[in-house]
Design an enzyme around this catalytic site. Structure first.
Site, PDB file in Angstrom:
ATOM      1  CG  ASP A  67       0.100  -0.591   2.658  1.00 45.22           C
ATOM      2  OD1 ASP A  67       1.122   0.091   2.100  1.00 45.22           O
ATOM      3  OD2 ASP A  67      -1.115  -0.939   3.420  1.00 45.22           O
ATOM      4  CG  ASN A 137      -8.524  -2.208  11.906  1.00 46.67           C
ATOM      5  OD1 ASN A 137      -7.611  -3.154  11.464  1.00 46.67           O
ATOM      6  ND2 ASN A 137      -9.247  -0.967  11.180  1.00 46.67           N
ATOM      7  CG  HIS A 139      -5.451  -2.718   8.688  1.00 42.81           C
ATOM      8  ND1 HIS A 139      -5.497  -1.543   9.028  1.00 42.81           N
ATOM      9  CD2 HIS A 139      -3.948  -3.441   9.350  1.00 42.81           C
ATOM     10  CE1 HIS A 139      -4.657  -1.147   9.375  1.00 42.81           C
ATOM     11  NE2 HIS A 139      -3.915  -2.108   9.059  1.00 42.81           N
ATOM     12  CD  GLU A 144      -8.852   0.217   8.055  1.00 38.43           C
ATOM     13  OE1 GLU A 144      -8.487  -0.869   8.923  1.00 38.43           O
ATOM     14  OE2 GLU A 144      -8.073   1.588   7.898  1.00 38.43           O
TER      15      GLU A 144
HETATM   16  P1  PGA Z   1       2.521  -2.261  12.810  1.00 35.26           P
HETATM   17  O1  PGA Z   1       1.470  -2.203  11.541  1.00 35.26           O
HETATM   18  O2  PGA Z   1       3.520  -3.312  11.907  1.00 35.26           O
HETATM   19  O3  PGA Z   1       2.370  -1.268  12.592  1.00 35.26           O
HETATM   20  O4  PGA Z   1       1.979  -2.816  13.715  1.00 35.26           O
HETATM   21  C1  PGA Z   1       0.747  -4.279  10.964  1.00 35.26           C
HETATM   22  C2  PGA Z   1      -0.701  -3.673  10.133  1.00 35.26           C
HETATM   23  O5  PGA Z   1      -1.103  -1.760  10.455  1.00 35.26           O
HETATM   24  O6  PGA Z   1      -0.604  -3.658   9.144  1.00 35.26           O
END
Ligand code: PGA
Length: 274
Positions: A67, A137, A139, A144
């Site tokens: 992304d 959450n 994702h 999302e």
């Molecule tokens: P993080 O993010 O590795 O910073 O915890 C993971 C994500 O949101 O996919």
């Protein structure tokens, strides 16, 4: 889903780097799906160390990131392009022209980015190994809760929770985007192999739902249960809410004993067979 539980985040990183190195050993032209976020940084550090030690080369690798934000210049320190340059690309021998992110240039219609990105992935031969983190959450990428399980690379508006989770990476007064272009869930599922990494207590609830919950668009990572070759790589803290923890550890021991007896190299590991 194969669940691997390691003592700490460093062992998680070593294992993820082992899987990438094993893949590159037999497919130097591999296509890697890469992720940003705090979780994969340790894996990138291990890969950089192995590159510096002459154990691995990325010369023929192509990469596609999950992304990229909309509304930041690629040169912004907060863009995912800058993140990847800083944490991996600038230090290894990958050809920068073969490192792709779903970037939206200034003035470009962000809705046009996804279809082009999908075509590029297909033209490169598809993703051999996709690295994933997971949001609190559930994702994956910026898919999302509520994302279509059949989605392709497209614009997504971030939830308030993701926006707040990511605000720690921005200074006060900095513009923080509310939108991104992300690979879709179906795009991720097209990858031949997937490594989902999670470390820390704050990921434990999301991991429990992902591994042991029902498949639901409201927890996008659960869709990984449908993929044939997913390895979920956890430290003990991220695994701490799993109901069947003992079973996963027992399976790991049994698989280790099969590998010790019959060979544990990439050639002998069914995960690497097409
Ligand atoms: P993080 O993010 O590795 O910073 O915890 C993971 C994500 O949101 O996919």
């Amino acid at each position: 889903m194969e669940v691997f539980i390691f003592k700490d985040s460093q062992q998680v990183a070593e294992y993820a780097a082992d899987m990438i190195c094993n893949l590159l050993d037999f497919k130097s032209r591999a296509v890697l799906g890469l992720a940003t976020g705090t979780t994969p940084i340790a894996t990138y550090e291990v890969l950089i160390n192995r590159f510096r030690a002459g154990q691995i080369s990325f010369k023929r690798v192509t990469s596609f990131n999950l992304d990229e934000y909309i509304g930041l210049q690629s040169s912004s320190p907060h863009s995912y392009r800058s993140f990847m340059n800083k944490h991996l690309f600038d230090t290894i021998d990958i050809d920068p022209a073969r490192t792709y992110l779903p970037e939206c240039s200034p003035g470009q219609d962000p809705r046009s980015v996804g279809p082009d990105y999908e075509q590029r992935i297909v033209a490169a031969g598809g993703i051999d190994l996709q690295l994933l983190g997971i949001g609190g959450n559930g994702h994956i990428g910026f898919n999302e809760p509520g994302s279509s399980l059949g989605s392709r690379t497209r614009v997504k508006v971030l939830t308030q929770r993701t926006f707040e989770d990511n605000s720690r990476l921005f200074n006060e007064g900095d513009f923080q985007p509310h939108m991104a272009v992300t690979m879709g869930i179906a795009t991720i599922l097209d990858a031949r192999r997937i490594l989902l990494l999670a470390t820390g207590e704050h990921k434990a609830a999301a991991i429990k739902d992902t591994v042991e919950g029902a498949i639901s668009a409201m927890h996008p990572a659960t869709v990984l249960q449908q993929h044939q070759r997913v390895r979920v790589i956890l430290d003990e803290a991220a695994a701490s809410q799993l109901e069947h923890l003992d079973y996963y550890q027992w399976v790991q021991l049994q698989n280790d004993s099969i590998a010790a007896k019959h060979g544990g190299s990439a050639d002998e590991d069914p995960w690497f067979h097409n």
